[in-house]
Design an enzyme around this catalytic site. Structure first.
Site, PDB file in Angstrom:
ATOM      1  N   HIS A  17       5.447  51.641 -28.099  1.00 54.53           N
ATOM      2  CA  HIS A  17       5.884  52.285 -29.350  1.00 54.53           C
ATOM      3  C   HIS A  17       6.593  51.264 -30.250  1.00 54.53           C
ATOM      4  CE1 HIS A  17       6.289  56.049 -26.623  1.00 54.53           C
ATOM      5  NE2 HIS A  17       5.224  56.231 -27.365  1.00 54.53           N
ATOM      6  N   LYS A  41       3.943  69.624 -24.156  1.00 61.57           N
ATOM      7  CA  LYS A  41       4.371  69.015 -22.878  1.00 61.57           C
ATOM      8  C   LYS A  41       5.848  69.371 -22.688  1.00 61.57           C
ATOM      9  CE  LYS A  41       1.911  64.913 -24.578  1.00 61.57           C
ATOM     10  NZ  LYS A  41       2.085  63.549 -25.071  1.00 61.57           N
ATOM     11  N   ARG A  90      -4.644  53.212 -28.159  1.00 61.82           N
ATOM     12  CA  ARG A  90      -4.683  52.352 -26.972  1.00 61.82           C
ATOM     13  C   ARG A  90      -6.103  52.145 -26.466  1.00 61.82           C
ATOM     14  NH1 ARG A  90      -0.060  55.803 -24.287  1.00 61.82           N
ATOM     15  NH2 ARG A  90      -1.228  57.234 -25.619  1.00 61.82           N
ATOM     16  N   SER A 129       4.450  56.502 -21.861  1.00 65.04           N
ATOM     17  CA  SER A 129       5.718  57.072 -21.388  1.00 65.04           C
ATOM     18  C   SER A 129       5.523  57.716 -20.009  1.00 65.04           C
ATOM     19  CB  SER A 129       6.223  58.132 -22.366  1.00 65.04           C
ATOM     20  OG  SER A 129       6.467  57.551 -23.623  1.00 65.04           O
TER      21      SER A 129
HETATM   22  P1  ADP Z   1       2.172  61.849 -28.369  1.00 67.14           P
HETATM   23  O1  ADP Z   1       2.465  61.636 -29.825  1.00 67.14           O
HETATM   24  O2  ADP Z   1       0.704  62.047 -28.072  1.00 67.14           O
HETATM   25  O3  ADP Z   1       3.049  62.836 -27.675  1.00 67.14           O
HETATM   26  P2  ADP Z   1       3.584  59.414 -27.631  1.00 67.14           P
HETATM   27  O4  ADP Z   1       4.891  59.886 -28.105  1.00 67.14           O
HETATM   28  O5  ADP Z   1       3.563  58.826 -26.259  1.00 67.14           O
HETATM   29  O6  ADP Z   1       2.434  60.457 -27.625  1.00 67.14           O
HETATM   30  O7  ADP Z   1       3.010  58.317 -28.631  1.00 67.14           O
HETATM   31  C1  ADP Z   1       3.195  58.358 -30.013  1.00 67.14           C
HETATM   32  C2  ADP Z   1       2.200  57.417 -30.644  1.00 67.14           C
HETATM   33  O8  ADP Z   1       2.347  56.112 -30.108  1.00 67.14           O
HETATM   34  C3  ADP Z   1       0.729  57.775 -30.428  1.00 67.14           C
HETATM   35  O9  ADP Z   1       0.023  57.419 -31.599  1.00 67.14           O
HETATM   36  C4  ADP Z   1       0.308  56.893 -29.284  1.00 67.14           C
HETATM   37  O10 ADP Z   1      -1.087  56.646 -29.281  1.00 67.14           O
HETATM   38  C5  ADP Z   1       1.107  55.651 -29.598  1.00 67.14           C
HETATM   39  N1  ADP Z   1       1.351  54.827 -28.406  1.00 67.14           N
HETATM   40  C6  ADP Z   1       1.892  55.216 -27.236  1.00 67.14           C
HETATM   41  N2  ADP Z   1       1.944  54.193 -26.359  1.00 67.14           N
HETATM   42  C7  ADP Z   1       1.390  53.128 -27.000  1.00 67.14           C
HETATM   43  C8  ADP Z   1       1.107  51.769 -26.636  1.00 67.14           C
HETATM   44  N3  ADP Z   1       1.366  51.346 -25.410  1.00 67.14           N
HETATM   45  N4  ADP Z   1       0.552  50.963 -27.557  1.00 67.14           N
HETATM   46  C9  ADP Z   1       0.257  51.434 -28.799  1.00 67.14           C
HETATM   47  N5  ADP Z   1       0.476  52.695 -29.205  1.00 67.14           N
HETATM   48  C10 ADP Z   1       1.029  53.537 -28.318  1.00 67.14           C
END
Ligand code: ADP
Length: 161
Positions: A17, A41, A90, A129
């Site tokens: 992130h 979730k 990703r 995460s």
């Molecule tokens: P969500 O929004 O699906 O609940 P997250 O909070 O984990 O998921 O992720 C927020 C955003 O960050 C999403 O666009 C996700 O694809 C991106 N993201 C999460 N981990 C990574 C990573 N390792 N590299 C690049 N982008 C990521």
């Protein structure tokens, strides 16, 4: 002035992130990290805990702020004069879902909102995460994946369970 929002659950924030935040902070005048509360979730960390960890993690960027919100992202954006959504990609598995959300947001906003995708840095392509929580649950060191203060909070969380 270009303002973008980077929405997500951030449960908790990882270096993946933070890589997206750093790169978007150099592309837009202002980046707002939006922590979602209406999450299907069930999160490990409360909304407030997730916000506090993010604030600590982004404090070096003067044009990045952190907010929490519930309800529809595009309603928040309209009310706050934001027209760009930033999302990270990703792998192919992220693509189908992200494409559908981006296209529907564009349709519902009558073409006033667009989504910008940043492809993951190769160093963080595997990182999520969920993986971090799974390692932390079993006592594995996660300091390669998250800032130290997040790793400490994970430790605390799992010793309370
Ligand atoms: P969500 O929004 O699906 O609940 P997250 O909070 O984990 O998921 O992720 C927020 C955003 O960050 C999403 O666009 C996700 O694809 C991106 N993201 C999460 N981990 C990574 C990573 N390792 N590299 C690049 N982008 C990521």
């Amino acid at each position: 002035m270009s303002r973008a929002i980077y929405p997500g659950s951030f449960d908790p924030v990882t270096y993946g992130h933070l890589d997206v935040i750093k790169r978007s902070a150099s592309m837009f005048d202002e980046v707002i990290v939006g922590v979602l509360s209406n999450n299907a979730k069930s999160p490990l960390f409360s909304l407030e805990e997730r916000r506090l960890m993010l604030e600590e993690a982004v404090k070096e960027y003067s044009n990045v702020s952190v907010i929490t919100f519930d309800g529809l992202l595009i309603d928040y954006m309209k009310g706050n004069d934001i027209s760009v959504i930033v999302r990270g990609l990703r792998a192919v598995t992220d693509f189908e879902y992200e494409l559908q959300i981006a296209q529907s947001n564009r349709k519902v906003s009558k073409d006033t909102i667009d989504t910008v995708f940043l492809t993951t840095s190769i160093d963080y392509a595997y990182l999520s995460s969920s993986i971090v929580k799974e390692y932390a649950r079993y006592g594995t060191d996660v300091t390669d994946f998250v800032p130290d203060f997040v790793a400490d909070r994970l430790k605390c969380k799992f010793c309370q369970i």
